[in-house]
Write a protein that holds these residues in place. Structure first.
Motif, short mmCIF file in Angstrom:
data_model
loop_
_atom_site.label_atom_id
_atom_site.label_comp_id
_atom_site.label_asym_id
_atom_site.label_seq_id
_atom_site.Cartn_x
_atom_site.Cartn_y
_atom_site.Cartn_z
N PHE A 26 43.15 36.80 42.95
CA PHE A 26 43.23 37.24 41.56
C PHE A 26 44.47 38.10 41.34
O PHE A 26 45.14 37.98 40.31
CB PHE A 26 41.98 38.03 41.18
CG PHE A 26 41.91 38.40 39.73
CD1 PHE A 26 41.48 37.48 38.78
CD2 PHE A 26 42.27 39.68 39.30
CE1 PHE A 26 41.42 37.81 37.43
CE2 PHE A 26 42.22 40.01 37.95
CZ PHE A 26 41.78 39.07 37.02
N GLN A 39 47.30 37.45 38.65
CA GLN A 39 47.53 38.51 37.67
C GLN A 39 48.98 38.97 37.69
O GLN A 39 49.60 39.20 36.64
CB GLN A 39 46.59 39.68 37.96
CG GLN A 39 46.48 40.72 36.87
CD GLN A 39 45.43 41.75 37.20
OE1 GLN A 39 45.31 42.20 38.34
NE2 GLN A 39 44.63 42.12 36.21
N VAL A 51 46.72 34.35 34.86
CA VAL A 51 45.26 34.39 34.84
C VAL A 51 44.75 33.88 33.50
O VAL A 51 45.19 34.35 32.45
CB VAL A 51 44.73 35.81 35.08
CG1 VAL A 51 43.20 35.81 35.07
CG2 VAL A 51 45.23 36.36 36.40
N TRP A 61 41.64 33.23 30.64
CA TRP A 61 40.50 34.01 30.17
C TRP A 61 39.26 33.69 30.99
O TRP A 61 38.51 34.58 31.38
CB TRP A 61 40.25 33.69 28.69
CG TRP A 61 39.07 34.43 28.11
CD1 TRP A 61 39.06 35.68 27.58
CD2 TRP A 61 37.72 33.94 28.03
NE1 TRP A 61 37.79 36.02 27.17
CE2 TRP A 61 36.94 34.97 27.43
CE3 TRP A 61 37.09 32.76 28.39
CZ2 TRP A 61 35.57 34.84 27.20
CZ3 TRP A 61 35.73 32.63 28.17
CH2 TRP A 61 34.99 33.65 27.57
N GLU A 83 39.11 32.66 34.10
CA GLU A 83 39.23 33.23 35.44
C GLU A 83 38.99 34.74 35.41
O GLU A 83 38.36 35.30 36.31
CB GLU A 83 40.60 32.90 36.02
CG GLU A 83 40.73 31.43 36.41
CD GLU A 83 42.16 30.96 36.56
OE1 GLU A 83 42.34 29.81 36.99
OE2 GLU A 83 43.10 31.73 36.23
N ARG A 84 39.46 35.40 34.36
CA ARG A 84 39.25 36.84 34.24
C ARG A 84 37.76 37.16 34.12
O ARG A 84 37.25 38.08 34.77
CB ARG A 84 40.02 37.37 33.03
CG ARG A 84 40.18 38.88 32.99
CD ARG A 84 41.02 39.30 31.79
NE ARG A 84 42.35 38.73 31.87
CZ ARG A 84 43.36 39.25 32.55
NH1 ARG A 84 43.17 40.36 33.25
NH2 ARG A 84 44.54 38.68 32.56
N TYR A 124 35.97 36.51 37.44
CA TYR A 124 36.31 37.54 38.44
C TYR A 124 35.49 38.80 38.23
O TYR A 124 34.84 39.30 39.16
CB TYR A 124 37.81 37.85 38.38
CG TYR A 124 38.22 38.98 39.29
CD1 TYR A 124 38.29 38.78 40.66
CD2 TYR A 124 38.51 40.24 38.78
CE1 TYR A 124 38.65 39.81 41.52
CE2 TYR A 124 38.88 41.28 39.62
CZ TYR A 124 38.94 41.06 40.99
OH TYR A 124 39.30 42.08 41.83
N TYR A 125 35.50 39.32 37.02
CA TYR A 125 34.80 40.58 36.78
C TYR A 125 33.29 40.42 36.91
O TYR A 125 32.58 41.31 37.40
CB TYR A 125 35.18 41.14 35.42
CG TYR A 125 36.59 41.68 35.39
CD1 TYR A 125 36.97 42.72 36.25
CD2 TYR A 125 37.55 41.14 34.56
CE1 TYR A 125 38.28 43.19 36.27
CE2 TYR A 125 38.86 41.61 34.56
CZ TYR A 125 39.21 42.64 35.42
OH TYR A 125 40.49 43.11 35.45
#
Length: 306
Positions: free
Chosen positions: A283, A287, A292, A294, A296-297, A300-301
């Protein structure tokens, strides 16, 4: 007018189960001026016996046949040995467990002769599942008669099936004057195709001229662990970066594209494995380069909080 000579280079490791089919497909070619270079990459089965048993049939058919043995070193090393030996005007390098359609070579030569503006051509083909008996086209997407395939190759968004392709000797020498590709256990097709595609558009024949047999011990079809997938993408990326070094392109931009794609592939494997360490590592790469998405973001979180 004499036909251009086509060289066929085939590395083989323990291929006894498939060699009869392979050699019969060479003998069945409708094109006449052929050179076959068969590299036995340290096989421990009956590969040598079978390969040598075809010498008489191949020579009777007028095919110049070279058989070479080497200690097992991988397909790229075997290809390097074959590249030092070939003398043809055109080159193709099918796998020993696959099959060329009878007019595979003739159609590709005719295309290159009719389109001197391109120095490489590929056909479509078939994946044939030996167990299920199903046949699936290698590529279902429509293609232009000639196209720029450099970026799709770098992103592994298009196929690199070796026996689908044919390139000219001159194009190969532009890429590798010393006829020596980077030796790795993966990605040998891309080592030839990426530099070639950086110098020439690729012709396309919408016919199934190469038949890839899918079987349980196919190297490219084996089920891998997540760790093996991470290692495979790292190794494949290394091969692509070496190929870019001998390509005519914006090497910095192409290398960045490859590194981002490697990180993205590993990121999604890490999501599936729930491997937070690899998620963080990949990531950060995406980044840092502002690539990245949306989706994938959010992934990830969400996974980091679980």
């Amino acid at each position: 007018m004499k036909q251009p000579q086509v060289s066929i280079i085939t590395p083989c490791y323990n291929g006894e189960a498939y060699l009869e089919r392979y050699f019969q497909s060479i003998l069945a070619q409708t094109y006449n001026n052929l050179e076959l270079i068969f590299i036995n990459d340290g096989s421990t089965d009956r590969t040598e016996e079978i390969a040598l048993s075809y010498r008489g049939k191949l020579e009777q058919r007028g095919i110049h046949y070279l058989y070479e043995y080497q200690e097992n070193a991988g397909q790229a090393a075997a290809l390097n040995r074959g590249l030092k030996l070939f003398s043809g005007d055109y080159l193709t390098w099918p796998d020993s467990d696959d099959e060329l359609a009878p007019d595979s070579i003739e159609q590709k030569v005719n295309f290159l002769l009719a389109h001197p503006e391109v120095k490489m051509v590929r056909s479509n083909g078939l994946y044939i599942d030996q167990k299920a008996g199903t046949r699936t086209r290698i590529c279902s997407k429509p293609h232009e008669e000639t196209e720029d395939i450099l970026e799709p190759l770098l992103l592994v968004h298009t196929y690199g099936c070796c026996g689908c392709y044919m390139i000219t000797r001159n194009l190969l020498l532009e890429c590798y004057p010393d006829l020596d590709i980077y030796e790795s256990r993966v990605g040998q097709n891309w080592q030839l195709l990426v530099p070639a595609a950086s110098r020439s558009k690729c012709g396309y024949i919408d016919q199934d001229l190469y038949w890839v047999y899918v079987h349980e011990d196919s190297h490219s079809r084996k089920k891998r662990s997540y760790q093996q997938e991470y290692e495979r993408w790292d190794a494949f990326t290394e091969v692509l970066l070496h190929a870019i070094e001998v390509s005519q392109c914006n090497q910095t931009a192409c290398a960045q594209l490859v590194l981002e794609n490697c990180a993205r592939q590993k990121f999604y494997y890490a999501i599936a494995e729930k491997n937070k360490a690899v998620m963080r590592e990949t990531f950060r790469v995406l980044q840092k380069n502002g690539s990245v998405t949306w989706k994938e973001r959010m992934l990830y979180y969400k996974k980091q909080l679980l």
